[in-house]
Write a protein that holds these residues in place. Structure first.
Motif, mmCIF file in Angstrom:
data_model
loop_
_atom_site.group_PDB
_atom_site.id
_atom_site.type_symbol
_atom_site.label_atom_id
_atom_site.label_comp_id
_atom_site.label_asym_id
_atom_site.label_seq_id
_atom_site.Cartn_x
_atom_site.Cartn_y
_atom_site.Cartn_z
ATOM 1 N N ALA A 80 -23.206 35.758 -27.010
ATOM 2 C CA ALA A 80 -24.499 35.096 -27.165
ATOM 3 C C ALA A 80 -24.281 33.594 -27.253
ATOM 4 O O ALA A 80 -23.234 33.124 -27.705
ATOM 5 N N VAL A 81 -25.276 32.845 -26.831
ATOM 6 C CA VAL A 81 -25.240 31.389 -26.901
ATOM 7 C C VAL A 81 -26.407 30.918 -27.755
ATOM 8 O O VAL A 81 -27.548 31.364 -27.559
ATOM 9 N N MET A 82 -26.115 30.011 -28.700
ATOM 10 C CA MET A 82 -27.166 29.478 -29.561
ATOM 11 C C MET A 82 -27.273 27.978 -29.375
ATOM 12 O O MET A 82 -26.271 27.261 -29.432
ATOM 13 N N ASP A 83 -28.471 27.516 -29.152
ATOM 14 C CA ASP A 83 -28.749 26.086 -29.099
ATOM 15 C C ASP A 83 -29.014 25.628 -30.528
ATOM 16 O O ASP A 83 -30.032 25.999 -31.125
ATOM 17 N N ILE A 109 -21.059 32.840 -29.390
ATOM 18 C CA ILE A 109 -20.839 33.866 -30.409
ATOM 19 C C ILE A 109 -20.400 35.165 -29.736
ATOM 20 O O ILE A 109 -21.084 35.673 -28.843
ATOM 21 N N ALA A 110 -19.272 35.715 -30.166
ATOM 22 C CA ALA A 110 -18.830 37.030 -29.706
ATOM 23 C C ALA A 110 -19.228 38.054 -30.756
ATOM 24 O O ALA A 110 -18.801 37.962 -31.910
ATOM 25 N N LEU A 116 -17.351 26.465 -30.460
ATOM 26 C CA LEU A 116 -18.306 25.369 -30.346
ATOM 27 C C LEU A 116 -18.114 24.741 -28.969
ATOM 28 O O LEU A 116 -17.154 24.013 -28.725
ATOM 29 N N LEU A 117 -19.027 25.048 -28.043
ATOM 30 C CA LEU A 117 -18.887 24.567 -26.670
ATOM 31 C C LEU A 117 -19.112 23.066 -26.574
ATOM 32 O O LEU A 117 -18.454 22.375 -25.816
ATOM 33 N N ASN A 118 -20.088 22.570 -27.339
ATOM 34 C CA ASN A 118 -20.327 21.132 -27.477
ATOM 35 C C ASN A 118 -21.052 20.937 -28.801
ATOM 36 O O ASN A 118 -21.202 21.879 -29.575
#
Length: 219
Positions: A203-206, A194-195, A186-188
């Motif tokens: 992957a990055v999810m907003d 996600i690996a 959880l970056l923020n």
């Protein structure tokens, strides 16, 4: 691992001898381990999956003892530490907002259990969507400040809302798919990293609008 000397040391257990036994350092035996959580600077909580128990490792005394569960009684039962039972406890996570609480996933029962170290009790999150952790991807989790878990399962991510005792699966926009999500960060409060083991990608999810994109792809 000692960060000063860069030396790796076995805290408890044995490399080849798999069993269920309490004792000092290498005298202790474990059946199958998938993770642990540090409860105090000197104590570790270790789910022993095959033996259906949570073990307590005292690093100061170098001694391993049972905390809750019974290797000879495999079932699902809530209650005090004396009577609570598990079915293949898997991974355990500490609630940083309430340090006395630990959340435990079970592979066989596909449910989450709540361990209260102060009250000495085990309970279940009952309105949680059934899940099965992938044998390749494992089961990763992060806990945000709202008391939600983000959990990797076979090819999806499950959101477990602890305060409301319920769950749902994350949905992707624009036909985005995952293969074997393995680890989460959880970056923020709004961004999940996600690996994906299957795609060998990140992957990055907003989390605000469910838009997800790959930012790094393996070959």
């Amino acid at each position: 691992m000692n960060r000063d000397t860069l030396r790796v040391q076995t805290v408890a257990g044995h490399l080849t001898d798999v069993d269920y036994k309490d004792g000092h350092n290498s005298e202790a035996r474990f059946s199958k381990l998938f993770g642990f959580s540090q409860s105090t600077p000197t104590h570790l909580l270790v789910p022993d999956s095959v033996c259906n128990s949570i073990r307590l490792v005292d690093r100061k005394l170098n001694f391993t003892t049972p905390l809750v569960g019974n290797p000879d009684k495999v079932r699902i039962k809530d209650g005090s530490f004396a009577i609570a039972r598990f079915r293949q406890p898997y991974k355990i996570y500490r609630d940083e907002r309430k340090p006395e609480l630990y959340y435990l996933s079970e592979r066989r029962s596909s449910r989450f259990r709540v361990i209260n170290m102060v009250a000495g009790t085990v309970s279940s999150l009952r309105r949680v969507t059934s899940f099965f952790p992938s044998p390749w991807g494992g089961l990763a989790a992060v806990l945000n400040r709202s008391g939600q878990f983000y959990i990797t399962t076979n090819s999806s991510i499950l959101v477990v809302d602890v305060p409301n005792n319920e769950s749902r699966r994350l949905t992707w926009r624009d036909n985005f798919t995952l293969d074997i999500p393995q680890e989460l960060v959880l970056l923020n409060v709004d961004t999940l990293l996600i690996a994906d083991k299957g795609y060998q990608s990140l992957a990055v999810m907003d989390l605000r609008d469910s838009i997800t994109s790959f930012i790094c792809t393996g070959t």
